[in-house]
Design an enzyme around this catalytic site. Structure first.
Site, mmCIF file in Angstrom:
data_model
loop_
_atom_site.group_PDB
_atom_site.id
_atom_site.type_symbol
_atom_site.label_atom_id
_atom_site.label_comp_id
_atom_site.label_asym_id
_atom_site.label_seq_id
_atom_site.Cartn_x
_atom_site.Cartn_y
_atom_site.Cartn_z
ATOM 1 C CD GLU A 64 29.486 37.208 39.964
ATOM 2 O OE1 GLU A 64 29.598 38.156 40.778
ATOM 3 O OE2 GLU A 64 30.444 36.474 39.654
ATOM 4 C CG ASN A 100 34.997 37.333 37.993
ATOM 5 O OD1 ASN A 100 34.026 37.956 38.408
ATOM 6 N ND2 ASN A 100 34.867 36.209 37.303
ATOM 7 C CG ASP A 156 33.334 34.268 40.241
ATOM 8 O OD1 ASP A 156 33.085 35.455 39.983
ATOM 9 O OD2 ASP A 156 32.720 33.325 39.705
#
Length: 304
Positions: A15, A149, A210
């Site tokens: 991430e 997100n 996401d």
């Protein structure tokens, strides 16, 4: 479009990637792996920095080092692998809540959202953390989410986006960057939920939104988890382009390289079925390709 692995390192859940223009290196995190990673362009291996708890997001700091959102709050490290100095600790229940996706704005403030891990109530929020006066000023900017997100701003700084992944929903607001203000909330894009009984590898599911990045044309590039693609959404929320990936679970894109035309995307492998991992051996790795349209550079955190 041809994707290649950036390094040989595979994360459980990669991430928060960003390209550091001064170091000419890509940074990213492995959330369950509790680590920060970095590698220069052309490197085959990544350096790893172990952390005491899960990082949700990272950003570079003006003057050097990183700002890191850990499970319980925001920390600063003045150098790679250095001591983590607490800037702001939060009072949420760390057994159920931690920090997740976040970025800095052009003014040097860190915006960081949380995730409510049971995912059965909308308890996730979005904070803006401003250290420019030398003391932390924390402002609650949005709430009523499950998993924060997809935070991003348009190139002209007039629109802010934020996604709630389990709800398959991307929000948009009019944005005023002085004292940070979000106005005129609207749905930017609502995706179709996962079909009942859906199994990994089946079709008929686009994925859920996401992490995200923005290009210089104001298009919002969203990683579609379990959808095996990035979607490039026009400013009106319509799909301008779909970018298929050789993995099922992309997590967040960013732009890098000298011309900001290298498109990177972090991916996940944690909890994925064995047959899916056999079909997608690059799961968990950072992938890269060349983009036709350059992206926006990373914003640096101002520590005051």
């Amino acid at each position: 479009m041809s994707w290649i692995p950036f390094t040989d390192h595979a994360c459980l859940l990669g991430e928060s990637p960003f390209w550091h223009p001064l170091e000419r290196a890509l940074y990213w995190i492995d959330i369950p792996g509790r680590s920060i990673l970095r590698a220069g362009a052309g490197a085959s291996t990544a350096q790893a920095w172990a952390l005491p708890s899960e990082p949700g997001c990272i950003a570079p700091v003006r003057g050097g080092g990183l700002v890191v959102a850990l499970r319980d709050g925001i920390y600063r490290a003045r150098e790679w692998g250095g001591a983590l100095e607490p800037l702001v600790r939060f009072q949420h229940d760390v057994r159920t809540t931690r920090f997740n996706d976040g970025k800095c704005d052009l003014q040097g403030r860190l915006w960081a959202g949380t995730i409510y891990e049971p995912r059965d109530q909308r308890r996730a929020v979005l904070y803006c953390i401003d250290m420019r006066s030398g003391r932390p000023q924390v402002t609650l900017m949005a709430h009523n989410a499950t998993t924060a997100n997809g935070l991003a701003w348009s190139p002209e700084q007039r629109t802010a986006w934020w996604a709630d992944t389990p709800r398959h929903l991307i929000h948009a607001w009019d944005y005023e960057p002085g004292p940070p203000v979000l106005r005129r909330h609207r749905v930017f894009r609502q995706f179709v939920p996962k079909p009942p009984g859906w199994q990994p590898g089946e079709g008929l599911y686009q994925g859920r939104p996401d992490g995200a990045a923005v290009d210089v044309q104001g298009h919002y590039l969203c990683a579609m988890f379990e959808g095996g693609q990035l979607l490039r959404l026009a400013p009106d929320g319509q799909v301008a382009e779909a970018l298929p990936l050789p993995v099922a679970c992309p997590t967040m894109p960013c732009f890098g390289g000298e011309d900001l035309r290298t498109l990177y995307v972090t991916t996940a492998r944690q909890g994925r079925p064995a047959d899916e991992l056999a079909r997608t051996p690059w799961a968990g790795r950072v992938l890269s390709t060349r983009a036709e349209v350059p992206g926006l550079p990373v914003n640096f955190f101002d520590p005051g």
